[in-house]
Design a protein around this motif. Structure first.
Motif, short mmCIF file in Angstrom:
data_model
loop_
_atom_site.label_atom_id
_atom_site.label_comp_id
_atom_site.label_asym_id
_atom_site.label_seq_id
_atom_site.Cartn_x
_atom_site.Cartn_y
_atom_site.Cartn_z
N ALA A 146 0.83 -1.20 0.00
CA ALA A 146 0.00 0.00 0.00
C ALA A 146 0.87 1.25 0.00
CB ALA A 146 -0.93 0.00 1.21
N ILE A 147 1.99 1.19 0.72
CA ILE A 147 2.91 2.34 0.76
C ILE A 147 3.72 2.40 -0.53
CG2 ILE A 147 4.87 3.37 1.97
CD1 ILE A 147 3.85 1.96 4.53
N VAL A 182 3.92 -5.02 -11.03
CA VAL A 182 2.58 -5.36 -11.50
C VAL A 182 1.59 -5.29 -10.33
CG1 VAL A 182 1.11 -7.16 -12.47
CG2 VAL A 182 3.39 -6.77 -13.42
N ASP A 183 2.00 -5.88 -9.19
CA ASP A 183 1.16 -5.82 -7.99
C ASP A 183 0.91 -4.37 -7.57
OD1 ASP A 183 0.89 -8.52 -7.78
OD2 ASP A 183 2.01 -8.75 -5.91
N LEU A 184 1.95 -3.56 -7.61
CA LEU A 184 1.83 -2.17 -7.16
C LEU A 184 0.95 -1.36 -8.09
CD1 LEU A 184 5.50 -1.41 -6.02
CD2 LEU A 184 3.57 -2.26 -4.68
N GLY A 191 -6.85 1.42 -5.34
CA GLY A 191 -6.94 2.24 -4.14
C GLY A 191 -6.71 1.46 -2.86
N PHE A 192 -6.30 0.21 -2.99
CA PHE A 192 -5.95 -0.61 -1.83
C PHE A 192 -5.07 -1.76 -2.29
CE2 PHE A 192 -9.66 -2.67 -3.61
CZ PHE A 192 -9.40 -4.02 -3.48
N SER A 193 -4.35 -2.38 -1.36
CA SER A 193 -3.51 -3.52 -1.70
C SER A 193 -4.05 -4.76 -0.99
CB SER A 193 -2.05 -3.28 -1.28
OG SER A 193 -1.96 -3.15 0.12
N PHE A 194 -3.68 -5.92 -1.54
CA PHE A 194 -4.22 -7.18 -1.04
C PHE A 194 -3.15 -8.26 -1.13
CE2 PHE A 194 -6.43 -11.24 -2.00
CZ PHE A 194 -7.18 -11.35 -0.85
N GLU A 195 -3.11 -9.10 -0.13
CA GLU A 195 -2.25 -10.30 -0.20
C GLU A 195 -3.03 -11.48 0.35
OE1 GLU A 195 -0.80 -12.29 2.23
OE2 GLU A 195 -1.36 -11.16 4.03
N ASN A 196 -2.82 -12.63 -0.27
CA ASN A 196 -3.52 -13.86 0.13
C ASN A 196 -2.50 -14.95 0.37
OD1 ASN A 196 -5.05 -16.14 0.45
ND2 ASN A 196 -6.23 -15.91 -1.43
N GLY A 197 -2.17 -15.19 1.62
CA GLY A 197 -1.26 -16.26 1.97
C GLY A 197 0.21 -15.95 1.73
N SER A 204 -5.31 -13.63 4.91
CA SER A 204 -5.19 -12.57 3.91
C SER A 204 -5.20 -11.21 4.59
CB SER A 204 -6.34 -12.63 2.90
OG SER A 204 -6.29 -13.83 2.14
N SER A 205 -4.74 -10.20 3.87
CA SER A 205 -4.73 -8.84 4.40
C SER A 205 -5.10 -7.85 3.32
CB SER A 205 -3.34 -8.48 4.95
OG SER A 205 -2.96 -9.33 6.00
N ILE A 206 -5.71 -6.76 3.75
CA ILE A 206 -6.02 -5.62 2.89
C ILE A 206 -5.45 -4.38 3.58
CG2 ILE A 206 -7.87 -4.23 1.85
CD1 ILE A 206 -9.66 -6.66 1.98
N ALA A 207 -4.92 -3.45 2.81
CA ALA A 207 -4.34 -2.24 3.42
C ALA A 207 -4.51 -1.04 2.51
CB ALA A 207 -2.87 -2.46 3.74
N VAL A 208 -4.50 0.14 3.14
CA VAL A 208 -4.62 1.42 2.43
C VAL A 208 -3.55 2.36 2.98
CG1 VAL A 208 -6.11 3.41 1.94
CG2 VAL A 208 -7.09 1.11 2.09
N ALA A 209 -2.94 3.14 2.10
CA ALA A 209 -1.86 4.04 2.50
C ALA A 209 -2.39 5.25 3.26
CB ALA A 209 -1.07 4.51 1.28
N VAL A 210 -1.54 5.77 4.14
CA VAL A 210 -1.79 7.01 4.88
C VAL A 210 -0.83 8.06 4.36
CG1 VAL A 210 -1.71 8.13 7.14
CG2 VAL A 210 -2.56 5.77 6.93
N LEU A 211 -1.34 9.25 3.99
CA LEU A 211 -0.52 10.31 3.42
C LEU A 211 -0.34 11.46 4.41
CD1 LEU A 211 -2.19 10.52 -0.12
CD2 LEU A 211 -0.36 8.99 0.64
N ASN A 212 0.80 12.14 4.31
CA ASN A 212 1.03 13.31 5.16
C ASN A 212 0.68 14.59 4.43
OD1 ASN A 212 3.14 13.78 3.42
ND2 ASN A 212 4.76 13.48 4.93
N HIS A 213 1.07 15.74 4.98
CA HIS A 213 0.71 17.03 4.41
C HIS A 213 1.38 17.29 3.06
CE1 HIS A 213 4.52 17.74 6.41
NE2 HIS A 213 4.65 18.89 5.77
N LEU A 214 2.43 16.52 2.76
CA LEU A 214 3.09 16.63 1.46
C LEU A 214 2.56 15.60 0.47
CD1 LEU A 214 6.79 17.17 2.62
CD2 LEU A 214 5.13 18.90 1.91
N GLN A 215 1.50 14.90 0.87
CA GLN A 215 0.89 13.85 0.06
C GLN A 215 1.85 12.68 -0.17
OE1 GLN A 215 -2.02 15.57 0.79
NE2 GLN A 215 -2.62 14.13 -0.80
N MET A 216 2.78 12.48 0.79
CA MET A 216 3.69 11.35 0.72
C MET A 216 3.18 10.22 1.61
SD MET A 216 7.40 13.24 0.86
CE MET A 216 8.26 11.67 0.70
N PRO A 217 3.34 8.96 1.20
CA PRO A 217 2.87 7.84 2.02
C PRO A 217 3.80 7.60 3.21
CG PRO A 217 4.02 7.02 0.09
CD PRO A 217 3.97 8.51 -0.06
#
Length: 256
Positions: A146-147, A182-184, A191-197, A204-217
């Protein structure tokens, strides 16, 4: 900006690139900061050697490098980020556990690993390996991807270096930088990332990036759950809740 030390000029360049949100031509940087063009080019070349900026020769533009990203996220490895995230993780677990018991986690990128800073568990605990303080290869984790998907492809290549073989834990997941890209690309598009095993069989996991004031992850919020918990039915619901939590944390960090 005249008659100031080189260090001040270098910091001003980093701030200008960060606020711009996209790569800039050297001439535009010089004009914005009131610097001589020759000095600007010399500073950019020196900063490129240490990874603080990246040159895009086809576009004749300059952007922030991996070192700038790592430096910017270092501050958030400690208490401020955790304090802001913990109530959001707790709320995320409460809002989702009736449909699917999942662990909510906060992770940051540290070199090529994800370091987990905080987690919240549902009332019926889910046993996972991604405990607080644990590091895992970023390319295998939903949080890491996600990052990474928010970084420029050249930054990712700089982090992983050429055609190196990427390690796996379970025999699943990208084994080359090409496969990782390709995954990225898929993660950024969705708008989200996923991994299965990739990390643990049966989870499995799902994740979303968090951005700062500079729009950096600077971090990612993720959720991990058992594959037999019916998550495939509720994936859209989980993604929406994760995106809301990540957006809220991003706002608290000054993101627009």
């Amino acid at each position: 900006m005249t008659n100031v030390p080189g260090a001040t000029r270098a910091l001003a360049i980093l701030q200008a690139l960060g606020k711009a949100g996209s790569p800039m031509p050297a001439a535009a940087i010089a004009k914005k900061l009131g610097l001589p063009r020759s000095s600007t080019y010399h500073l950019l070349a020196a900063m490129e050697k240490d990874g603080f900026v990246i040159h895009f020769p086809e576009d004749q533009r300059w952007g922030l490098g991996v070192s700038a990203f790592e430096l910017g996220s270092a501050y958030l490895r400690h208490d401020p980020l955790e304090r802001l995230a913990r109530p959001l993780l707790a709320r995320l677990v409460r809002e989702t556990e009736k449909k699917i018991p999942a662990v909510a986690q906060l992770g940051i990128l540290q070199n090529n690993d994800v370091l987990y800073l905080a987690k919240e568990v549902p009332h019926h605990p889910v046993t996972i390996v991604t405990e607080v303080g644990v590091r895992l290869p970023a390319h295998l984790t939903a949080s890491g991807k996600a990052i990474l998907c928010q970084l420029d492809a050249k930054q990712v290549r700089a982090m992983y270096g050429g055609n190196v073989a990427l390690p796996t834990r379970t025999g699943k997941g990208p084994v080359s930088v090409k496969e990782l890209n390709v995954d990225l690309q898929n993660a950024k598009q969705k708008g989200f990332s996923f991994e299965n095993g990739f990390v643990t069989e049966g989870f499995s996991s799902i994740a979303v990036a968090v951005l700062n004031h500079l729009q950096m992850p600077v971090a990612a919020i993720g959720m991990t759950f058992r594959n037999d918990s019916g998550a495939d039915v509720h994936q859209g619901f989980l993604v929406k809740q994760l995106q809301a939590a990540a957006t809220e944390l991003s706002k608290r960090l000054g993101s627009h």
